[in-house]
Each structure stands twice: as structure tokens, then as C-alpha cells.
Write a protein that holds these residues in place. Structure first.
Motif, PDB file in Angstrom:
ATOM      1  N   ASP A 256       0.828  -1.208   0.000  1.00 49.48           N
ATOM      2  CA  ASP A 256       0.000   0.000   0.000  1.00 49.48           C
ATOM      3  C   ASP A 256       0.862   1.256   0.000  1.00 49.48           C
ATOM      4  O   ASP A 256       0.702   2.123  -0.845  1.00 49.48           O
ATOM      5  CB  ASP A 256      -0.930  -0.002   1.218  1.00 49.48           C
ATOM      6  N   PHE A 257       1.767   1.375   0.964  1.00 49.71           N
ATOM      7  CA  PHE A 257       2.652   2.541   0.991  1.00 49.71           C
ATOM      8  C   PHE A 257       3.874   2.243   1.840  1.00 49.71           C
ATOM      9  O   PHE A 257       3.920   1.252   2.575  1.00 49.71           O
ATOM     10  CB  PHE A 257       1.926   3.785   1.519  1.00 49.71           C
ATOM     11  N   ARG A 258       4.878   3.117   1.738  1.00 45.03           N
ATOM     12  CA  ARG A 258       6.103   3.008   2.532  1.00 45.03           C
ATOM     13  C   ARG A 258       6.380   4.329   3.221  1.00 45.03           C
ATOM     14  O   ARG A 258       6.006   5.388   2.728  1.00 45.03           O
ATOM     15  CB  ARG A 258       7.306   2.662   1.653  1.00 45.03           C
ATOM     16  N   GLY A 259       7.051   4.231   4.337  1.00 44.81           N
ATOM     17  CA  GLY A 259       7.501   5.424   5.038  1.00 44.81           C
ATOM     18  C   GLY A 259       8.902   5.198   5.551  1.00 44.81           C
ATOM     19  O   GLY A 259       9.350   4.064   5.683  1.00 44.81           O
ATOM     20  N   ILE A 260       9.614   6.290   5.818  1.00 41.99           N
ATOM     21  CA  ILE A 260      10.964   6.200   6.379  1.00 41.99           C
ATOM     22  C   ILE A 260      11.063   7.159   7.552  1.00 41.99           C
ATOM     23  O   ILE A 260      10.637   8.318   7.460  1.00 41.99           O
ATOM     24  CB  ILE A 260      12.038   6.545   5.327  1.00 41.99           C
ATOM     25  N   ARG A 261      11.603   6.671   8.665  1.00 44.41           N
ATOM     26  CA  ARG A 261      11.848   7.538   9.806  1.00 44.41           C
ATOM     27  C   ARG A 261      13.327   7.457  10.159  1.00 44.41           C
ATOM     28  O   ARG A 261      13.993   6.466   9.864  1.00 44.41           O
ATOM     29  CB  ARG A 261      10.986   7.145  11.004  1.00 44.41           C
ATOM     30  N   HIS A 262      13.821   8.520  10.788  1.00 43.82           N
ATOM     31  CA  HIS A 262      15.224   8.507  11.210  1.00 43.82           C
ATOM     32  C   HIS A 262      15.302   8.174  12.692  1.00 43.82           C
ATOM     33  O   HIS A 262      14.364   8.415  13.447  1.00 43.82           O
ATOM     34  CB  HIS A 262      15.876   9.861  10.936  1.00 43.82           C
ATOM     35  N   ILE A 263      16.419   7.580  13.081  1.00 45.36           N
ATOM     36  CA  ILE A 263      16.664   7.211  14.468  1.00 45.36           C
ATOM     37  C   ILE A 263      17.970   7.878  14.893  1.00 45.36           C
ATOM     38  O   ILE A 263      19.021   7.612  14.314  1.00 45.36           O
ATOM     39  CB  ILE A 263      16.777   5.687  14.636  1.00 45.36           C
ATOM     40  N   LEU A 264      17.891   8.761  15.869  1.00 46.07           N
ATOM     41  CA  LEU A 264      19.074   9.474  16.335  1.00 46.07           C
ATOM     42  C   LEU A 264      19.957   8.541  17.164  1.00 46.07           C
ATOM     43  O   LEU A 264      19.463   7.734  17.943  1.00 46.07           O
ATOM     44  CB  LEU A 264      18.656  10.686  17.168  1.00 46.07           C
ATOM     45  N   VAL A 265      21.278   8.682  16.979  1.00 47.03           N
ATOM     46  CA  VAL A 265      22.239   7.826  17.659  1.00 47.03           C
ATOM     47  C   VAL A 265      23.346   8.697  18.244  1.00 47.03           C
ATOM     48  O   VAL A 265      23.799   9.655  17.604  1.00 47.03           O
ATOM     49  CB  VAL A 265      22.864   6.799  16.677  1.00 47.03           C
ATOM     50  N   ASP A 266      23.760   8.393  19.474  1.00 45.33           N
ATOM     51  CA  ASP A 266      24.942   9.055  20.026  1.00 45.33           C
ATOM     52  C   ASP A 266      25.950   7.987  20.433  1.00 45.33           C
ATOM     53  O   ASP A 266      25.802   6.806  20.088  1.00 45.33           O
ATOM     54  CB  ASP A 266      24.585   9.986  21.193  1.00 45.33           C
ATOM     55  N   LYS A 267      26.967   8.376  21.156  1.00 46.59           N
ATOM     56  CA  LYS A 267      28.046   7.442  21.485  1.00 46.59           C
ATOM     57  C   LYS A 267      27.606   6.348  22.449  1.00 46.59           C
ATOM     58  O   LYS A 267      28.333   5.379  22.670  1.00 46.59           O
ATOM     59  CB  LYS A 267      29.238   8.214  22.048  1.00 46.59           C
ATOM     60  N   ASN A 268      26.419   6.468  23.036  1.00 44.62           N
ATOM     61  CA  ASN A 268      25.884   5.436  23.926  1.00 44.62           C
ATOM     62  C   ASN A 268      24.893   4.517  23.222  1.00 44.62           C
ATOM     63  O   ASN A 268      24.382   3.583  23.827  1.00 44.62           O
ATOM     64  CB  ASN A 268      25.207   6.087  25.135  1.00 44.62           C
ATOM     65  N   GLY A 269      24.581   4.820  21.962  1.00 42.99           N
ATOM     66  CA  GLY A 269      23.633   3.995  21.219  1.00 42.99           C
ATOM     67  C   GLY A 269      22.414   4.787  20.786  1.00 42.99           C
ATOM     68  O   GLY A 269      22.488   6.005  20.561  1.00 42.99           O
ATOM     69  N   LEU A 270      21.264   4.117  20.675  1.00 41.74           N
ATOM     70  CA  LEU A 270      20.034   4.766  20.203  1.00 41.74           C
ATOM     71  C   LEU A 270      19.557   5.794  21.223  1.00 41.74           C
ATOM     72  O   LEU A 270      19.578   5.549  22.423  1.00 41.74           O
ATOM     73  CB  LEU A 270      18.936   3.725  19.985  1.00 41.74           C
ATOM     74  N   VAL A 271      19.112   6.946  20.730  1.00 43.03           N
ATOM     75  CA  VAL A 271      18.619   8.017  21.600  1.00 43.03           C
ATOM     76  C   VAL A 271      17.093   7.930  21.633  1.00 43.03           C
ATOM     77  O   VAL A 271      16.425   8.096  20.613  1.00 43.03           O
ATOM     78  CB  VAL A 271      19.055   9.402  21.089  1.00 43.03           C
ATOM     79  N   GLY A 272      16.535   7.674  22.805  1.00 44.50           N
ATOM     80  CA  GLY A 272      15.087   7.581  22.926  1.00 44.50           C
ATOM     81  C   GLY A 272      14.474   8.932  23.251  1.00 44.50           C
ATOM     82  O   GLY A 272      15.068   9.751  23.941  1.00 44.50           O
ATOM     83  N   GLY A 273      13.273   9.165  22.738  1.00 44.65           N
ATOM     84  CA  GLY A 273      12.557  10.400  23.054  1.00 44.65           C
ATOM     85  C   GLY A 273      12.982  11.576  22.193  1.00 44.65           C
ATOM     86  O   GLY A 273      13.986  11.544  21.505  1.00 44.65           O
ATOM     87  N   PRO A 274      12.179  12.645  22.231  1.00 45.25           N
ATOM     88  CA  PRO A 274      12.496  13.843  21.441  1.00 45.25           C
ATOM     89  C   PRO A 274      13.761  14.542  21.926  1.00 45.25           C
ATOM     90  O   PRO A 274      14.066  14.551  23.118  1.00 45.25           O
ATOM     91  CB  PRO A 274      11.265  14.742  21.656  1.00 45.25           C
ATOM     92  N   VAL A 275      14.494  15.128  21.002  1.00 46.64           N
ATOM     93  CA  VAL A 275      15.685  15.925  21.316  1.00 46.64           C
ATOM     94  C   VAL A 275      15.560  17.263  20.591  1.00 46.64           C
ATOM     95  O   VAL A 275      15.365  17.297  19.369  1.00 46.64           O
ATOM     96  CB  VAL A 275      16.984  15.219  20.868  1.00 46.64           C
ATOM     97  N   ILE A 276      15.656  18.359  21.336  1.00 40.65           N
ATOM     98  CA  ILE A 276      15.550  19.704  20.766  1.00 40.65           C
ATOM     99  C   ILE A 276      16.763  20.521  21.192  1.00 40.65           C
ATOM    100  O   ILE A 276      17.135  20.504  22.371  1.00 40.65           O
ATOM    101  CB  ILE A 276      14.273  20.425  21.240  1.00 40.65           C
ATOM    102  N   LYS A 277      17.354  21.225  20.251  1.00 40.47           N
ATOM    103  CA  LYS A 277      18.464  22.117  20.574  1.00 40.47           C
ATOM    104  C   LYS A 277      18.036  23.561  20.330  1.00 40.47           C
ATOM    105  O   LYS A 277      17.681  23.931  19.217  1.00 40.47           O
ATOM    106  CB  LYS A 277      19.702  21.774  19.743  1.00 40.47           C
ATOM    107  N   PHE A 278      18.035  24.365  21.394  1.00 38.23           N
ATOM    108  CA  PHE A 278      17.785  25.797  21.300  1.00 38.23           C
ATOM    109  C   PHE A 278      19.132  26.506  21.401  1.00 38.23           C
ATOM    110  O   PHE A 278      19.886  26.270  22.347  1.00 38.23           O
ATOM    111  CB  PHE A 278      16.910  26.272  22.476  1.00 38.23           C
ATOM    112  N   PHE A 279      19.448  27.355  20.457  1.00 39.50           N
ATOM    113  CA  PHE A 279      20.603  28.231  20.625  1.00 39.50           C
ATOM    114  C   PHE A 279      20.517  29.383  19.624  1.00 39.50           C
ATOM    115  O   PHE A 279      19.956  29.251  18.551  1.00 39.50           O
ATOM    116  CB  PHE A 279      21.944  27.492  20.492  1.00 39.50           C
ATOM    117  N   ASN A 280      21.091  30.514  20.056  1.00 35.69           N
ATOM    118  CA  ASN A 280      21.029  31.754  19.261  1.00 35.69           C
ATOM    119  C   ASN A 280      19.585  32.023  18.859  1.00 35.69           C
ATOM    120  O   ASN A 280      18.690  32.105  19.675  1.00 35.69           O
ATOM    121  CB  ASN A 280      21.947  31.659  18.037  1.00 35.69           C
ATOM    122  N   ASN A 281      19.355  32.130  17.549  1.00 33.22           N
ATOM    123  CA  ASN A 281      18.020  32.438  17.030  1.00 33.22           C
ATOM    124  C   ASN A 281      17.434  31.216  16.311  1.00 33.22           C
ATOM    125  O   ASN A 281      16.788  31.342  15.283  1.00 33.22           O
ATOM    126  CB  ASN A 281      18.098  33.624  16.062  1.00 33.22           C
TER     127      ASN A 281
END
Length: 351
Positions: A256-281
């Protein structure tokens, strides 16, 4: 839930719903007999029943949002592979094909391309990402009539990767997703060639060196299990038949259809939950939990409220009942959720 030990998970899901603003009368834990009255083909042990679940055509929703935006004077640019070309304390210059846009404040919510946009202005050594594709198949027979049906994940680290049945707005049923690893946000193909391309691509990029991607045994098992399903469709039937016994190989139709999602990874492995970076503007939304489509409106509302509290946005209330009802229930800010999975970074070390 199809096993006794999953009942406590349903109770936790109910508590999440109430915590996030749902009402007691909206969420009920019901027995198998009650489920059979609602959906005769579905045979679980017990279930969490959401009375206010909606059946939505997301294309129509997005078209409506764009129409409202245009009426409010917002310019919408399509087919734009955005890149930041100039970044100062006062403004950001964004290249969009033949267009260059100057922004006083940038909100980067580009999904699988969000990290790429951040990388264009800083030397990011903290995160990388991998991409997971997912395939949904049509069902030749409608096994569900009025409700979407999800099982509790076999691994809670990967919600919504187990097969579930969705009721489409036109009344048809689809089943999926079948997840598999791909190399980029637009790599919609599968097969051994694509798998090798992904593995070689991540290796050449140095992803395996600095980040613990495949050191995660749960991730490796999830990938191997779903590759088996891609090759042997009877594996898909086995997973679904636990809660829809009458489903067979013959009832699985075309893709029927396909989708693609990204998975954030850091040096400890998969990053769970939302990650937001606020800086400058700028604000960069680098990670977001599934289900993306159904959770996005509430998450966007929290994000807008946060920008208003920070003095970045000043938005008048719309004379729309839905908007005002959301404002009443979504009284919590992003910072309230910081200890419950949302990682907020208010500045970045530019060195």
C-alpha cells in the motif's frame, strides 16, 4: 494484550493518556468479550480502548494547514532541499533551490534532514542517525470495521515496529509496518542490494566507529526478525494471527505505501525520546518518538507554547474550538517533560 504479563503495560499506557490531558471517560481497559462486540475478528486477552480515536486522511489535514497558512500571509515553498548558507546572531539565511530566505528565527523540523541542516552550521560530533523504512500492505478482507488495532510491542524500545492493522478513511484495512534499515531518508527500496548499500554506507561514513549502533542486541534482533518477514511473508501472518486468528497468507494483498523515519544515535547507542536544541536564534528538533502523525499536533502545540514563554513568538488565539480546547488540555510546557524523555539543550558549544 495477548499475555497476562502485558496487562500492567496497558495500565501504564492509560496513566500516560491521563497525564497528557485525556479524560477518564475517554480511556477504558476492556475484556476480550467486550472487544469481540466491537471488533468480532479481534481476539486478544484484554485491551485499552480509546473512545476518541480518529480516522484521519493526513493529506487533507496538511492541505488544510497549508491553505490556512497562505491566508495568514505565509509563503509556502515546495520541493525545497533547504540548507543554511549564513548564520549570525540576528538572522539566518536559508538556501531553498532558486530561493534564498532570510529568517529572524529558524525552526528546523525537517525530520530525516534535521541533523543535516544542523551540521551545516556547527561541527556536530555528538549525534549521527540511521534510517528505518517501513512497508504497509493492503488486506483483501476488512478484518476491522471501526477501530485501529495495535499490539503491545515485543520490545518496548521499539514501539510501533510490531505489525498492527489500520482502518483507512476509505474503510479499507492495511497491515504493517515491516521495518528494515536503509541508508538515507528517501531510500524506499528493499532487498539484499539495499541492505548491503546501507551497511557499506554507514561504515564508510564512520558511523560504526564513533557510535554504538549495532552494539545494541535488541536492535540487531529487531532487524534480523523483520528481514525474515520481508523474505518470508508467513512470518508476518504468524505475528498478526496472535490477535486476528482468521488472517491468512491469501488475505495479504499488494503493497500500500512506505515510510521512512530517522533514528538518532549518540556514542551510547540509540537516543530515545524527542531531542531539541535551542541556541542563538534557532530551534532544531532532532528526534521525535513515534507515532509521528498522531502525536505531532500535540507536540507542535507544546513547542509553540514553549516559544511563547521564551518571548520568541507572539501568536494571537484563533477563533477555532479545536485550537482553544488543545490550549486548555496542553498546559504543560516542554520543560515539564524534560525528566520524562524530552531532552532539551539550550545552548551549543560552538568550539
Amino acid at each position: 494484550a495477548i499475555k497476562d504479563n502485558q496487562i500492567t503495560q496497558l495500565e501504564e499506557y492509560k496513566s500516560w493518556g491521563l497525564y497528557h490531558g485525556m479524560q477518564e471517560e475517554e480511556l477504558n481497559i476492556i475484556t476480550g468479550e467486550e472487544i469481540n462486540k466491537l471488533e468480532p475478528e479481534v481476539k486478544p486477552l484484554i485491551a485499552l480502548y480509546s473512545k476518541t480515536e480518529a480516522n484521519i486522511d493526513y493529506k487533507k489535514i496538511i492541505t488544510g494547514i497549508v491553505d490556512v497558512a497562505k491566508r495568514e500571509g505565509i509563503r509556502v515553498i515546495y520541493d525545497c532541499n533547504a540548507n543554511i548558507v549564513k548564520n549570525t546572531m540576528d538572522s539566518v539565511m536559508i538556501n531553498c533551490g532558486h530561493d534564498t530566505v532570510k529568517a529572524k528565527y529558524l525552526i528546523n523540523a525537517a525530520g530525516g534532514n534535521a541533523l543535516k541542516i544542523l551540521n551545516s552550521i556547527i561541527n556536530n560530533k555528538e549525534f549521527t542517525e540511521i534510517y528505518a523504512g517501513g512497508i504497509y500492505y493492503k488486506l483483501k478482507k476488512n478484518f476491522i470495521k471501526n477501530h485501529n488495532v495495535y499490539t503491545i510491542p515485543t520490545n518496548l524500545k521499539f514501539p510501533f515496529t510490531d505489525p498492527h492493522i489500520i482502518l483507512r478513511p476509505d474503510g479499507t484495512n492495511v497491515v504493517g509496518p515491516l521495518p528494515f534499515i536503509v541508508y538515507g531518508p528517501y531510500n524506499y527500496r528493499d532487498g539484499i542490494t539495499e541492505f548491503l548499500k546501507s551497511a557499506i554506507g554507514y561504515w564508510l561514513k564512520g558511523t560504526f566507529k564513533g557510535y554504538k549502533i549495532f552494539g545494541d542486541n535488541d536492535l540487531k534482533k529487531m532487524i534480523s526478525d523483520n528481514w525474515k518477514i520481508l523474505v518470508f511473508k508467513n512470518e508476518l501472518i504468524n505475528k498478526i494471527s496472535y490477535f486476528v486468528p482468521n488472517i491468512t497468507q491469501e488475505t495479504i494483498g499488494a503493497e500500500d505505501f512506505r515510510g521512512i523515519r530517522h533514528i538518532l544515535v549518540d556514542k551510547n547507542g540509540l537516543v530515545g525520546g524527542p531531542v531539541i536544541k535551542f541556541f542563538n536564534n534557532q530551534a532544531h528538533i532532532l528526534n521525535y518518538d513515534g507515532p509521528g502523525a498522531t502525536g505531532a499536533p500535540a507536540f507542535a502545540m507544546m513547542f509553540v507554547n514553549e516559544l511563547q514563554k521564551m518571548g520568541i513568538l507572539s501568536i494571537r488565539d484563533f477563533e477555532l474550538p479545536l485550537w482553544n480546547n488543545m490550549k486548555k488540555t496542553l498546559t504543560k510546557s516542554l520543560s515539564d517533560y524534560h525528566d520524562n524523555g524530552i531532552k532539551i539543550f539550550t545552548e551549543y558549544n560552538k568550539n
